[in-house]
Design an enzyme around this catalytic site. Structure first.
Site, short mmCIF file in Angstrom:
data_model
loop_
_atom_site.label_atom_id
_atom_site.label_comp_id
_atom_site.label_asym_id
_atom_site.label_seq_id
_atom_site.Cartn_x
_atom_site.Cartn_y
_atom_site.Cartn_z
N ASP A 13 129.59 77.28 10.77
CA ASP A 13 130.86 77.75 11.33
C ASP A 13 131.86 78.17 10.25
O ASP A 13 133.06 77.96 10.39
CB ASP A 13 131.50 76.68 12.24
CG ASP A 13 130.51 76.18 13.28
OD1 ASP A 13 129.85 77.03 13.89
OD2 ASP A 13 130.37 74.95 13.44
N LYS A 16 130.92 83.28 8.97
CA LYS A 16 130.03 84.22 8.30
C LYS A 16 129.98 85.55 9.04
O LYS A 16 129.84 86.60 8.43
CB LYS A 16 128.60 83.66 8.25
CG LYS A 16 128.46 82.40 7.44
CD LYS A 16 127.06 81.83 7.53
CE LYS A 16 126.72 81.20 8.85
NZ LYS A 16 127.43 79.98 9.19
N GLY A 40 126.20 80.32 16.63
CA GLY A 40 127.20 81.06 17.41
C GLY A 40 128.05 81.88 16.46
O GLY A 40 128.56 81.35 15.48
N HIS A 41 128.13 83.18 16.71
CA HIS A 41 128.97 84.04 15.86
C HIS A 41 129.98 84.73 16.76
O HIS A 41 129.60 85.30 17.78
CB HIS A 41 128.16 85.16 15.20
CG HIS A 41 127.01 84.68 14.39
ND1 HIS A 41 127.18 83.98 13.23
CD2 HIS A 41 125.69 84.82 14.56
CE1 HIS A 41 126.00 83.72 12.72
NE2 HIS A 41 125.08 84.20 13.51
N GLN A 227 124.05 78.61 10.74
CA GLN A 227 124.43 77.25 10.32
C GLN A 227 124.90 77.30 8.85
O GLN A 227 125.43 78.31 8.45
CB GLN A 227 123.28 76.25 10.50
CG GLN A 227 122.92 75.96 11.96
CD GLN A 227 121.91 76.93 12.51
OE1 GLN A 227 120.90 77.19 11.89
NE2 GLN A 227 122.14 77.44 13.70
N THR A 242 119.96 70.56 10.81
CA THR A 242 119.17 71.32 11.77
C THR A 242 117.74 71.35 11.23
O THR A 242 117.47 70.83 10.14
CB THR A 242 119.79 72.72 12.02
OG1 THR A 242 119.15 73.31 13.16
CG2 THR A 242 119.66 73.63 10.80
N THR A 302 131.29 77.48 19.34
CA THR A 302 131.04 78.72 20.08
C THR A 302 129.94 78.50 21.11
O THR A 302 129.98 79.07 22.20
CB THR A 302 130.56 79.82 19.09
OG1 THR A 302 131.36 79.77 17.93
CG2 THR A 302 130.63 81.20 19.68
N THR A 304 128.51 75.25 22.19
CA THR A 304 128.61 74.09 23.09
C THR A 304 130.04 73.79 23.51
O THR A 304 130.26 72.96 24.40
CB THR A 304 128.05 72.83 22.39
OG1 THR A 304 128.79 72.64 21.18
CG2 THR A 304 126.57 72.99 22.05
N PRO A 307 134.61 69.96 20.41
CA PRO A 307 135.62 70.00 19.35
C PRO A 307 134.94 69.75 18.02
O PRO A 307 134.08 68.87 17.92
CB PRO A 307 136.58 68.86 19.69
CG PRO A 307 136.05 68.19 20.90
CD PRO A 307 134.79 68.84 21.34
N ARG A 308 135.27 70.54 17.01
CA ARG A 308 134.66 70.32 15.70
C ARG A 308 135.45 69.24 14.95
O ARG A 308 136.67 69.17 15.08
CB ARG A 308 134.67 71.61 14.88
CG ARG A 308 133.80 72.67 15.51
CD ARG A 308 133.78 73.95 14.68
NE ARG A 308 132.99 74.99 15.35
CZ ARG A 308 133.34 76.27 15.42
NH1 ARG A 308 134.44 76.70 14.85
NH2 ARG A 308 132.57 77.12 16.07
N GLY A 418 142.77 85.92 8.65
CA GLY A 418 142.90 86.18 10.08
C GLY A 418 141.61 86.77 10.60
O GLY A 418 140.73 87.15 9.81
P1 IMP Z 1 120.24 71.59 16.40
O1 IMP Z 1 120.24 72.76 15.46
O2 IMP Z 1 120.59 71.99 17.81
O3 IMP Z 1 118.97 70.80 16.33
O4 IMP Z 1 121.39 70.59 15.93
C1 IMP Z 1 121.31 69.87 14.71
C2 IMP Z 1 122.65 69.76 14.03
O5 IMP Z 1 123.05 71.04 13.57
C3 IMP Z 1 123.78 69.26 14.96
O6 IMP Z 1 124.69 68.50 14.19
C4 IMP Z 1 124.46 70.56 15.38
O7 IMP Z 1 125.80 70.37 15.75
C5 IMP Z 1 124.34 71.38 14.10
N1 IMP Z 1 124.36 72.82 14.35
C6 IMP Z 1 123.38 73.59 14.86
N2 IMP Z 1 123.76 74.88 14.91
C7 IMP Z 1 125.01 74.91 14.40
C8 IMP Z 1 125.91 75.99 14.15
O8 IMP Z 1 125.66 77.17 14.40
N3 IMP Z 1 127.11 75.63 13.61
C9 IMP Z 1 127.41 74.34 13.28
N4 IMP Z 1 126.58 73.32 13.49
C10 IMP Z 1 125.39 73.61 14.04
#
Ligand code: IMP
Length: 427
Positions: A13, A16, A40-41, A227, A242, A302, A304, A307-308, A418
């Site tokens: 996040d 990118k 998510g982009h 990621q 991941t 984006t 799920t 909250p981050r 921005g």
């Molecule tokens: P998974 O990729 O769904 O298996 O999740 C594994 C970990 O990677 C979890 O902590 C997710 O929140 C994180 N994660 C997966 N995709 C993203 C992303 O695009 N941005 C931020 N965190 C991610």
């Protein structure tokens, strides 16, 4: 010829998508090499906002070929839905501008069920996955016997037989883990996936061979990481990662293009730190400053909507990401989000059990006890969203970027202040 890589150096996040979108003007091919629809982009383009998950950002630009490389795990249903959401808005998506590797692995319904079951069983140690079946599909890829690749969908008889065998096994194991689970129907999955495969057929090719031809024709190619480096299965904060090589390490394995072909490696960093899901986070702010950053930075997932977790910039973790990727320049994103804070902290070292270190620990239990040692920078308390060149930035903001660059030992080439394209300072 330019072969560029854009990779996140933190826990994902990092915005990118904006840098990729910025660079697609000068690149004819944009390649994703790992992950799946966990990513998510958000891209603002022509006054519209697009949320992409599995599709490479380049798909939005006329004249760009978007490539889903062999290193991805592809949910064909999600892919087709995302393609339709774009064609409904008038964006071109066809066999001429979207290619899908026949070597990419396929996410099947049982992967999503397993993802949920395994997470539940982990209890307090849950990874906090996106629930998309990403890790369970990669697990089957590594395990081999239960893996289905995109190319397998076009070998109908072997696909049907293999699927029947896999589904029988999955039903057995899932039932023993959770007796309330309704057994899966292999025939129904077969029919659905054959239909998906037919729709995807114009896109499916050997993308490795295609990319090598593109490089031979001197096309400019851009690799788009998903990621971030600290979520890399080998180099990240294992096991809170991941399941793919989300640092630049994944480019070679996930596209078939050797690392030495890359001429420019851009590391993208957020001016602060965020993390979604579980795992250690030394500079996390569980206070009103953290909430301020979350609110101003719209720090909600984006994919799920979660909250981050927010915190100060962690130069120890990020410099490690930069070293693993071998970046030669950085893009500092979302600097504007920090504008109203009185004083800023940048973590320049950790105190781990009384010892100062700038090395990023390899074991999660060491990272859990790491106390950040901060360098303080006075806040500039001024809106910077209108800045267009370095000299427009207040001295405090410049000092902040210089400090990040100094601690990462990498020059900053972009500063984003921005979401819009014009809100980018080029250095
Ligand atoms: P998974 O990729 O769904 O298996 O999740 C594994 C970990 O990677 C979890 O902590 C997710 O929140 C994180 N994660 C997966 N995709 C993203 C992303 O695009 N941005 C931020 N965190 C991610």
């Amino acid at each position: 010829m330019s072969v560029t890589s854009v990779v996140g150096l933190q826990w994902g996040d990092e915005a990118k998508g904006k840098i990729v979108d910025f660079l697609t003007d000068s690149h004819e091919v944009v390649v994703r090499y790992q992950g799946g629809n966990n990513a998510g982009h958000t891209v603002k383009f022509d006054g519209q906002t697009y949320k992409l998950s599995l599709l490479p950002t380049g798909i939005l630009r006329p004249g760009v070929t978007a490539v889903i490389g062999n290193g991805l795990v592809v949910n064909p249903d999600a892919l087709l839905k995302e393609m339709k959401s774009l064609t409904d808005r008038g964006v071109r998506v066809d066999g001429g501008n979207l290619l899908v590797s026949d070597r990419a692995h396929v996410i099947l319904p049982y992967h999503i069920i397993e993802d949920a079951v395994f997470e539940k069983r982990r209890g307090d140690n849950a990874i906090g996955t996106t629930g998309r079946g990403i890790g369970t599909c990669y697990r089957d890829k590594a395990g081999r016997s239960h893996a289905i690749r995109v190319g397998d969908l076009y070998h109908r008889e072997t696909f049907r037989a293999k699927l029947a065998e896999i589904v029988a096994f999955k039903n057995l194991t899932l039932k023993s883990l959770d007796p309330s689970i309704t057994p899966l129907d292999a025939d129904a999955i077969y029919e659905a996936y054959v239909a998906f495969a037919e729709k995807l057929a114009p896109h499916v090719v050997d993308t490795t061979a295609w990319l090598h031809k593109a490089l031979k024709q001197k096309k400019n190619v851009l690799f788009e990481g998903a990621q971030g480096s600290l979520l890399d299965v080998d180099h990240g904060t294992f096991p809170f990662v991941t399941s793919s090589n989300s640092s630049a390490a994944g480019i070679h394995s996930g596209s078939g293009v050797p690392q030495r072909a890359i001429t420019r490696m851009i590391g993208v960093v957020k001016a602060y730190t965020t993390r979604v899901g579980g795992g250690p986070f030394p500079t996390e702010l569980n206070d009103e400053i953290g909430q301020h950053i979350r609110d101003v930075g719209h720090e909600y997932g984006t994919v799920t909507g979660r909250p981050r977790r927010c915190g100060w910039f962690d130069a120890v973790a990020t410099a490690y990401g930069a070293r693993v990727c071998g970046v030669d320049q950085i893009a500092v994103m979302l600097l504007d989000v920090l504008a109203q804070l009185d004083e800023l902290n940048i973590c320049e070292a950790y105190d781990i059990r009384g010892e100062r270190t700038t090395d990023f620990p390899s074991h999660v239990e060491d990272l859990e006890v790491a106390k950040p040692i901060f360098r303080k920078i006075p806040g500039w308390k001024k809106d910077i969203t209108g800045a267009r060149k370095l000299s427009d930035l207040p001295a405090g903001a410049r000092q902040y970027v210089d400090t990040v660059s100094e601690l990462l030992e990498v020059p900053a080439k972009f500063i984003s202040i921005g979401p819009d394209r014009e809100q980018t300072i080029l250095l």
